[in-house]
Design an enzyme around this catalytic site. Structure first.
Site, short mmCIF file in Angstrom:
data_model
loop_
_atom_site.label_atom_id
_atom_site.label_comp_id
_atom_site.label_asym_id
_atom_site.label_seq_id
_atom_site.Cartn_x
_atom_site.Cartn_y
_atom_site.Cartn_z
N TYR A 31 -13.52 8.41 4.74
CA TYR A 31 -15.21 9.10 5.47
C TYR A 31 -14.93 8.94 6.51
O TYR A 31 -16.27 9.29 7.42
CB TYR A 31 -16.05 7.32 5.01
CG TYR A 31 -15.91 7.67 2.93
CD1 TYR A 31 -16.45 8.15 1.97
CD2 TYR A 31 -14.91 6.46 2.58
CE1 TYR A 31 -16.10 8.40 0.94
CE2 TYR A 31 -15.10 6.29 1.18
CZ TYR A 31 -16.10 7.50 0.62
OH TYR A 31 -15.67 6.82 -0.52
N SER A 64 1.12 -1.63 0.34
CA SER A 64 0.10 0.30 -0.22
C SER A 64 0.94 1.59 -0.02
O SER A 64 1.95 0.90 0.72
CB SER A 64 -1.25 -0.31 0.93
OG SER A 64 -1.46 1.64 1.25
N ARG A 65 0.38 2.40 -0.48
CA ARG A 65 1.21 3.73 -0.25
C ARG A 65 -0.18 4.70 0.03
O ARG A 65 0.16 6.44 0.23
CB ARG A 65 1.49 3.88 -2.13
CG ARG A 65 2.14 3.31 -2.10
CD ARG A 65 2.92 4.27 -3.20
NE ARG A 65 4.37 3.20 -3.87
CZ ARG A 65 4.25 2.98 -5.42
NH1 ARG A 65 3.37 2.23 -6.55
NH2 ARG A 65 5.86 1.83 -5.20
N ASN A 66 -1.26 3.91 0.97
CA ASN A 66 -2.24 5.06 1.46
C ASN A 66 -1.63 5.18 3.13
O ASN A 66 -1.58 4.54 3.82
CB ASN A 66 -3.05 4.47 1.47
CG ASN A 66 -4.33 4.80 2.61
OD1 ASN A 66 -3.67 5.98 3.78
ND2 ASN A 66 -5.34 4.65 2.29
N ALA A 67 -0.55 6.42 3.35
CA ALA A 67 0.05 7.11 4.45
C ALA A 67 -1.21 6.01 5.74
O ALA A 67 -0.75 6.03 6.83
CB ALA A 67 0.59 8.47 4.12
N ASP A 125 -7.45 -4.32 1.75
CA ASP A 125 -8.34 -3.74 0.58
C ASP A 125 -9.72 -3.37 1.56
O ASP A 125 -9.98 -4.18 2.35
CB ASP A 125 -8.72 -4.72 -0.06
CG ASP A 125 -9.21 -3.51 -1.78
OD1 ASP A 125 -8.92 -3.16 -2.35
OD2 ASP A 125 -10.75 -3.37 -1.58
N LYS A 177 -3.22 4.17 6.57
CA LYS A 177 -3.94 2.56 6.10
C LYS A 177 -2.13 2.09 7.06
O LYS A 177 -2.21 1.77 8.20
CB LYS A 177 -3.56 2.16 5.28
CG LYS A 177 -4.78 2.15 4.56
CD LYS A 177 -5.12 1.06 3.03
CE LYS A 177 -6.68 0.87 2.88
NZ LYS A 177 -6.15 0.24 0.81
N LYS A 197 -10.38 5.11 18.13
CA LYS A 197 -10.54 4.17 16.32
C LYS A 197 -9.87 2.61 15.50
O LYS A 197 -10.74 1.67 15.80
CB LYS A 197 -10.40 5.07 15.55
CG LYS A 197 -10.59 4.61 13.85
CD LYS A 197 -10.01 5.18 13.01
CE LYS A 197 -10.01 4.86 10.98
NZ LYS A 197 -9.91 5.50 10.44
#
Ligand code: IMP
Length: 187
Positions: A146, A7-10, A65, A12, A167
């Site tokens: 979201y 992943s490159r979603n910082a 995902d 996540k 969270k």
């Protein structure tokens, strides 16, 4: 133990590091293209991403995902959560979600996360969900995506108003990561 994150979603990456600090999380190499995600389900996409990065690195990989399912929208945006609006930014995605729901009162939804771990001779998946409702306006500055519109069941606050540890304790990602021991068993 070392695991390459597909992943490159910082956001996540930050959350997975926070949830499992015992793992030596390695970010996928810069020279690799973004892993493909052409599947129709979270599981298919998670496996596709983890297989792709494992094939290129030869190291144990984990892919996440995830996305938001809104009941009144027949489960959309679902696997298209990242690419829901034309712009694909969180601001545009959230604005589109509010516009699509309008004044509807049936606003139940859930976040889903499927993790796929792929290594030599090993493919395992784990999933988690977090039930809630979509608010009528954004609130909070924490989290990502979201989160400012998602109010977890039983919570007076949106996901973006929760402290990071709060969270993690209830999130879809935290629930999926509760299976980490099984995912990495024997590796
Ligand atoms: P993916 O990278 O294809 O798995 O898409 C994930 C998308 O789902 C993100 O870009 C967000 O829009 C949404 N999403 C996943 N997890 C979260 C979360 O924890 N909070 C808010 N939005 C999330």
């Amino acid at each position: 133990m070392k695991i390459v994150l597909a992943s490159r979603n910082a956001h996540k990456i930050e959350e997975l590091r926070r949830i499992a600090p015992v793992i030596d999380w390695v970010i996928m190499p810069d020279e690799l293209p973004d892993p493909p995600e052409t599947g129709a389900t979270f599981e298919a996409n998670a496996l596709e991403k983890a297989r792709f990065v494992f094939a290129h690195t030869g190291q144990v990989c984990l892919a996440d995902d995830s996305g938001l399912e809104v009941d009144a929208l027949g489960g959309r945006p679902g696997v298209w959560s990242k690419r829901y609006s034309d712009e694909g930014t969180s601001a545009a995605n959230n604005a589109k979600l509010l516009a699509e729901l309008g004044a509807r009162s049936d606003r139940t939804a859930r976040f889903r996360c499927v993790l796929a771990l792929v290594g030599p001779g090993v493919e395992r998946t784990a999933s988690g969900a977090c039930e809630g409702v979509i608010a009528f306006a954004e609130s909070g500055v924490g989290g990502f995506g979201y989160d400012p519109l998602f109010v977890p069941a039983g919570s007076p606050r949106s996901m973006a108003e929760l402290a990071p540890a709060e969270k993690d304790a209830i999130s879809h990602r935290g629930a999926a990561m509760a299976h980490l021991d099984r995912l990495i068993e024997g590796l």
